[in-house]
Each structure stands twice: as structure tokens, then as C-alpha cells.
Design an enzyme around this catalytic site. Structure first.
Site, PDB file in Angstrom:
ATOM      1  NE  ARG A  52      34.304  44.897  30.631  1.00 29.97           N
ATOM      2  CZ  ARG A  52      35.146  44.043  31.205  1.00 29.97           C
ATOM      3  NH1 ARG A  52      34.723  42.842  31.575  1.00 29.97           N
ATOM      4  NH2 ARG A  52      36.409  44.361  31.413  1.00 29.97           N
ATOM      5  CE  LYS A 151      36.920  46.447  34.439  1.00 30.46           C
ATOM      6  NZ  LYS A 151      37.076  45.892  35.774  1.00 30.46           N
ATOM      7  CD  GLU A 184      32.131  39.690  39.973  1.00 30.22           C
ATOM      8  OE1 GLU A 184      32.842  39.559  38.961  1.00 30.22           O
ATOM      9  OE2 GLU A 184      31.430  40.696  40.178  1.00 30.22           O
TER      10      GLU A 184
HETATM   11  N1  PMP Z   1      34.961  40.780  38.140  1.00 31.74           N
HETATM   12  C1  PMP Z   1      35.342  41.987  38.582  1.00 31.74           C
HETATM   13  C2  PMP Z   1      34.625  42.582  39.738  1.00 31.74           C
HETATM   14  C3  PMP Z   1      36.398  42.671  37.955  1.00 31.74           C
HETATM   15  O1  PMP Z   1      36.770  43.881  38.397  1.00 31.74           O
HETATM   16  C4  PMP Z   1      37.062  42.067  36.866  1.00 31.74           C
HETATM   17  C5  PMP Z   1      38.166  42.791  36.144  1.00 31.74           C
HETATM   18  N2  PMP Z   1      39.273  43.053  36.917  1.00 31.74           N
HETATM   19  C6  PMP Z   1      36.654  40.793  36.455  1.00 31.74           C
HETATM   20  C7  PMP Z   1      35.589  40.191  37.105  1.00 31.74           C
HETATM   21  C8  PMP Z   1      37.321  40.106  35.299  1.00 31.74           C
HETATM   22  O2  PMP Z   1      36.957  40.726  34.091  1.00 31.74           O
HETATM   23  P1  PMP Z   1      37.925  40.764  32.829  1.00 31.74           P
HETATM   24  O3  PMP Z   1      38.194  39.349  32.473  1.00 31.74           O
HETATM   25  O4  PMP Z   1      37.157  41.480  31.785  1.00 31.74           O
HETATM   26  O5  PMP Z   1      39.148  41.493  33.241  1.00 31.74           O
END
Ligand code: PMP
Length: 293
Positions: A52, A151, A184
Site C-alpha cells: 500500500r 494514505k 468510513e
Molecule cells: N481509514 C483511515 C482514514 C485510516 O487512517 C485508517 C488507518 N488508521 C484506516 C481506515 C484503517 O486502515 P488499516 O486497517 O490499514 O490500519
């Protein structure tokens, strides 16, 4: 004892881990990052996090300058230098030093930082009790402006949402997209369970492709639970039998009410509990070992 930080090419004590005021990560949020966890002497889903990270880099045309194998070693060595077998790792790649203009063309060398520490975003009790959440007026960034799948170091959209959640008296809020579909949380993905199906919004709804989200989808299917991506609205949230959030920092945490509508029986649900057990088991065996013993 302070931490040892990987700071732009060298391991240094935390007091010496400094970033230039001309770093475009600081000046413009021009950079990318990963939040990763180590459990039981292994780095959970490290390959997925590195994939990622490198995809985020491609997307913002950032040359990381080292291979994924070298980056894996940066992460493992940072943990070793801190004598850590469990913890939270923050891996950051910024555009590096430039001038006061925003043009990345004036930043000759990207900079890599790796911090191995701890994180706790929700109180322990909430993992048993479950979270009350509220939907927020702050909409998730539109993918045609800044794709939430990147990200990036620019988290103001999420921070504005978090401020709104704080103001509303909840520890986490739910972000909708421009069309009003659920996207989300401010730093975690969302799942609902309804009529025998586990559902999470598709990425085009405006969500990060969470590593924990993908892991939970896989685990659910292994457990014989139907799991799919589907757009849903606040109505579906209110009518859900279960709801939970997922993220590297959050792990898997149950939601017991949304906008003061009680979800299911108002306690963590059975599907959530099954997933949590499977998740905990997986953290014991997944990912490269920190020490090759
Ligand atoms: N959405 C956002 C906006 C995030 O910053 C994160 C990570 N902190 C997630 C979802 C969850 O992603 P991951 O499971 O890869 O940590």
C-alpha cells in the site's frame, strides 16, 4: 530510556530525530505513511502495508528511493534497535527538503522516517462495552479531488471530522461521502452485519483500503460468513444487527449505537466476537519475524 528512531537514513536517539522546516511533509503534507503493528515478535501484514505504501507513492509520483525489501529491513531493524516485539510502527516517507514553493520538482530527495512506539486510541473498556458513535457533517474527501485510498500525510479532512466527533461528545464519528453513503470512520473502516451478510462500503465510496478491513473480509469468509462490499446509508446503519470498526490502531472494536439508535441488542454481537477471536489468532502467525530465531 528514549526511543531509537530511523530518521532519513540513520538510527538516532529520539532527541536527535528532527525534521527540517523545509521538508514538504511539514510545509504541505506532501508525503505518505503507514501505521503498522507488531504482535508476538512478528510484523502483522507487513507485505500488505508495504504494497500500500508503494502504491500511495506511485499515486503521488514520489520516488521512495529504496526497494520494498530494504524498507522491510528498515521496519524490522527499528523494532530490534528498540528491543520491541509488540508495538505500533509509524513509517513515513515525505517528499523531503525543498524551497518555500510547493513544487515537488524542487525536492531532490525523499526522506524516510520510522518510529516504533505504542498507540492507544480507545480505552480498554470500550472493547468490551462497545462504542457509541455519531454520523458527521464533515464529508469524506471526494476521490476525484484527493482519493482516500492514498494514505497521505494530509489528514486535515479526518482531523476536522475528529474535532466534530469530539464536539458531539463521542470518541469516534462516521463520515459519509458526497452522495450521503457511509464511507468510513475518521481513522478506521466500518462494517455492518445485516440479514446474514457482513457488509463494508466499496473503496469508491471514499474509504482507505484498510489492511484490517481486508483481513476481516478474509477471516469472515473463512468462518463461513458471507462478506461483501456494498454501498449503504445511515438507514442501513440504524437497522444493522451489528456494527464494528477496524484499523491497525483500533484493531476490531464494536459499535453499540449510531446517532443514539441502539444497534442490535446494544452489546457487542456474536459475529464481532467470532471475528475478534480469529483476528487475535492470526496475529500470532502472520508476518515476518523480527528476530530470526
Ligand atoms: N481509514 C483511515 C482514514 C485510516 O487512517 C485508517 C488507518 N488508521 C484506516 C481506515 C484503517 O486502515 P488499516 O486497517 O490499514 O490500519
Amino acid at each position: 530510556m528514549g526511543l531509537i528512531i530511523y530518521c532519513a537514513g540513520a538510527f538516532v536517539p529520539e532527541e536527535e530525530a528532527k525534521v527540517s522546516v523545509f521538508d514538504h511533509g511539514f510545509l504541505y503534507g506532501d508525503g505518505i505513511f503507514e501505521g503498522i503493528r507488531a504482535y508476538h515478535g512478528r510484523v502483522f501484514k507487513l507485505k500488505e502495508h508495504l504494497d500500500r505504501l508503494y502504491n500511495s507513492a506511485l499515486s503521488i509520483k514520489l520516488n521512495i528511493g529504496i526497494t520494498k525489501e530494504e524498507m522491510q529491513e528498515v521496519v524490522l531493524e527499528t523494532l530490534r534497535r528498540n528491543d520491541m516485539e509488540e508495538g505500533y510502527i509509524r513509517l513515513v516517507v515525505s517528499r523531503g527538503k525543498g524551497d518555500l514553493g510547493l513544487d515537488p520538482a524542487n525536492c531532490p530527495q525523499s526522506a524516510i522516517y520510522c518510529i516504533a512506539g505504542k498507540i492507544k486510541i480507545y480505552d480498554d473498556a470500550l472493547y468490551n462495552k462497545g462504542l457509541p458513535v455519531k454520523s458527521l457533517a464533515t464529508r469524506r474527501n471526494s476521490p476525484d479531488a484527493l482519493d482516500p485510498r492514498i494514505k497521505s500525510l494530509n489528514y486535515l479532512n479526518n482531523i476536522l471530522a475528529k474535532l466534530e466527533a469530539n464536539q458531539a461528545g463521542v470518541v469516534e464519528g462516521i463520515m459519509l461521502n458526497q452522495q450521503g453513503y457511509v464511507a468510513e470512520g475518521t481513522s478506521d473502516n466500518i462494517f455492518i452485519y445485516r440479514r446474514g451478510v457482513l457488509i463494508t462500503p466499496p473503496l469508491y465510496a471514499g474509504a482507505l483500503e484498510g489492511i484490517t478491513r481486508n483481513t476481516v473480509m478474509d477471516l469472515a469468509r473463512e468462518l463461513g460468513i458471507e462478506a461483501r462490499e456494498e454501498l449503504f446509508t445511515r438507514y442501513d446503519l440504524y437497522a444493522a444487527e451489528e456494527c464494528f470498526l477496524t484499523g491497525t490502531a483500533a484493531e476490531v472494536i464494536p459499535v453499540i449505537s449510531v446517532d443514539e439508535r441502539v444497534i442490535g441488542a446494544g452489546v457487542p454481537g456474536e459475529i464481532f466476537k467470532k471475528i475478534l477471536v480469529a483476528f487475535r489468532e492470526l496475529t500470532k502467525v502472520d508476518g515476518p519475524k523480527i528476530y530470526n530465531k
